[in-house]
Design a protein around this motif. Sequence first.
Motif, mmCIF file in Angstrom:
data_model
loop_
_atom_site.group_PDB
_atom_site.id
_atom_site.type_symbol
_atom_site.label_atom_id
_atom_site.label_comp_id
_atom_site.label_asym_id
_atom_site.label_seq_id
_atom_site.Cartn_x
_atom_site.Cartn_y
_atom_site.Cartn_z
ATOM 1 N N ALA A 1 78.513 82.493 22.652
ATOM 2 C CA ALA A 1 78.144 83.806 23.196
ATOM 3 C C ALA A 1 78.733 84.973 22.386
ATOM 4 C CB ALA A 1 78.522 83.900 24.669
ATOM 5 N N PRO A 2 80.037 84.983 22.068
ATOM 6 C CA PRO A 2 80.560 86.103 21.288
ATOM 7 C C PRO A 2 79.976 86.142 19.872
ATOM 8 C CG PRO A 2 82.376 84.734 22.136
ATOM 9 C CD PRO A 2 81.100 84.092 22.525
ATOM 10 N N LEU A 3 79.645 84.983 19.335
ATOM 11 C CA LEU A 3 79.045 84.949 17.997
ATOM 12 C C LEU A 3 77.645 85.547 18.026
ATOM 13 C CD1 LEU A 3 80.183 81.376 16.882
ATOM 14 C CD2 LEU A 3 81.206 83.582 16.269
ATOM 15 N N LEU A 4 76.887 85.262 19.074
ATOM 16 C CA LEU A 4 75.555 85.844 19.214
ATOM 17 C C LEU A 4 75.637 87.359 19.393
ATOM 18 C CD1 LEU A 4 73.928 83.126 21.475
ATOM 19 C CD2 LEU A 4 73.391 83.598 19.073
ATOM 20 N N GLU A 5 76.619 87.795 20.146
ATOM 21 C CA GLU A 5 76.809 89.239 20.321
ATOM 22 C C GLU A 5 77.140 89.896 18.983
ATOM 23 O OE1 GLU A 5 79.544 92.365 22.876
ATOM 24 O OE2 GLU A 5 79.344 90.307 23.568
ATOM 25 N N ARG A 6 77.995 89.269 18.200
ATOM 26 C CA ARG A 6 78.359 89.803 16.881
ATOM 27 C C ARG A 6 77.140 89.813 15.964
ATOM 28 N NH1 ARG A 6 82.852 86.668 13.959
ATOM 29 N NH2 ARG A 6 81.341 86.071 12.409
ATOM 30 N N LEU B 1 78.214 76.638 24.596
ATOM 31 C CA LEU B 1 77.510 77.898 24.847
ATOM 32 C C LEU B 1 78.496 79.055 25.036
ATOM 33 C CD1 LEU B 1 74.685 76.608 27.198
ATOM 34 C CD2 LEU B 1 74.405 77.538 24.886
ATOM 35 N N ALA B 2 79.596 78.798 25.715
ATOM 36 C CA ALA B 2 80.619 79.840 25.908
ATOM 37 C C ALA B 2 81.197 80.279 24.564
ATOM 38 C CB ALA B 2 81.725 79.330 26.829
ATOM 39 N N ALA B 3 81.415 79.330 23.672
ATOM 40 C CA ALA B 3 81.948 79.662 22.347
ATOM 41 C C ALA B 3 80.908 80.406 21.508
ATOM 42 C CB ALA B 3 82.402 78.397 21.627
ATOM 43 N N GLU C 1 73.559 72.571 36.775
ATOM 44 C CA GLU C 1 72.651 71.468 37.090
ATOM 45 C C GLU C 1 72.172 70.702 35.862
ATOM 46 O OE1 GLU C 1 69.481 73.370 39.251
ATOM 47 O OE2 GLU C 1 70.601 73.349 41.140
ATOM 48 N N SER C 2 72.126 71.363 34.704
ATOM 49 C CA SER C 2 71.432 70.761 33.566
ATOM 50 C C SER C 2 72.272 70.570 32.314
ATOM 51 C CB SER C 2 70.217 71.627 33.207
ATOM 52 O OG SER C 2 69.383 71.789 34.327
ATOM 53 N N PHE C 3 73.543 70.963 32.339
ATOM 54 C CA PHE C 3 74.377 70.898 31.143
ATOM 55 C C PHE C 3 75.692 70.194 31.442
ATOM 56 C CE2 PHE C 3 71.388 74.242 30.470
ATOM 57 C CZ PHE C 3 71.107 74.233 29.112
ATOM 58 N N THR C 4 76.194 69.507 30.442
ATOM 59 C CA THR C 4 77.509 68.874 30.576
ATOM 60 C C THR C 4 78.589 69.933 30.393
ATOM 61 O OG1 THR C 4 77.765 68.408 28.219
ATOM 62 C CG2 THR C 4 76.599 66.731 29.553
ATOM 63 N N GLY C 5 79.805 69.589 30.744
ATOM 64 C CA GLY C 5 80.931 70.502 30.538
ATOM 65 C C GLY C 5 81.101 70.865 29.069
ATOM 66 N N ASP C 6 80.924 69.892 28.179
ATOM 67 C CA ASP C 6 81.035 70.165 26.741
ATOM 68 C C ASP C 6 79.940 71.117 26.263
ATOM 69 O OD1 ASP C 6 83.271 68.580 26.520
ATOM 70 O OD2 ASP C 6 82.205 66.843 25.666
ATOM 71 N N GLU C 7 78.731 70.936 26.801
ATOM 72 C CA GLU C 7 77.634 71.825 26.411
ATOM 73 C C GLU C 7 77.890 73.255 26.898
ATOM 74 O OE1 GLU C 7 73.795 68.835 26.201
ATOM 75 O OE2 GLU C 7 74.515 69.473 28.197
ATOM 76 N N VAL C 8 78.410 73.385 28.105
ATOM 77 C CA VAL C 8 78.739 74.724 28.621
ATOM 78 C C VAL C 8 79.825 75.357 27.758
ATOM 79 C CG1 VAL C 8 79.688 76.018 30.590
ATOM 80 C CG2 VAL C 8 77.993 74.216 30.982
ATOM 81 N N ALA C 9 80.813 74.576 27.352
ATOM 82 C CA ALA C 9 81.873 75.086 26.478
ATOM 83 C C ALA C 9 81.302 75.533 25.135
ATOM 84 C CB ALA C 9 82.955 74.027 26.274
#
Length: 146
Positions: free
Chosen positions: A136-141, A132-134, A122-130
């Motif tokens: 996520a693994p960096l935040l986990e690391r 955030l997806a990229a 509802e609140s993010f563009t496709g590029d913004e979701v991409a």
Amino acid sequence: MDTRNALNRSTATAIRVALGMLKRRTREAVADGQLTTPELSALAQIDRSAPSTVADLARLQQITPQAMGSTVASLEKHGLVTRSPDPNDRRRSLLTVSGAGSDVLHSSRDAKSDRMAVALGESFTGDEVATLAAAAPLLERLAQHL
């Protein structure tokens, strides 16, 4: 402080603030009748590190064994964890997640993920979701290095 250190500190602060807000908002969304945050946290920890003792869980969650004992007692009362004797030390009990506990964990995780997915849609563009997806693994690391 050189430019790179200033950028690292600024980035660290922004991440800390954003994740803190995300964590608080996720906790606020817990419905009545569901597990408390400490109970859900303990159940998830048992799931990750089972079999575990109360002392092991307390150490991992950084709380007193007495507080963890109370939390585990509540989880046992609801049939979400099982206790069995430690084969190496009969004075200790080992905790594992029951089938019902596993169901609660999965439904809680699914509900949180579903709420986030709706917000993303509802609140993010496709590029913004991409992005955030990229990230996520960096935040986990990053979390693994703290």
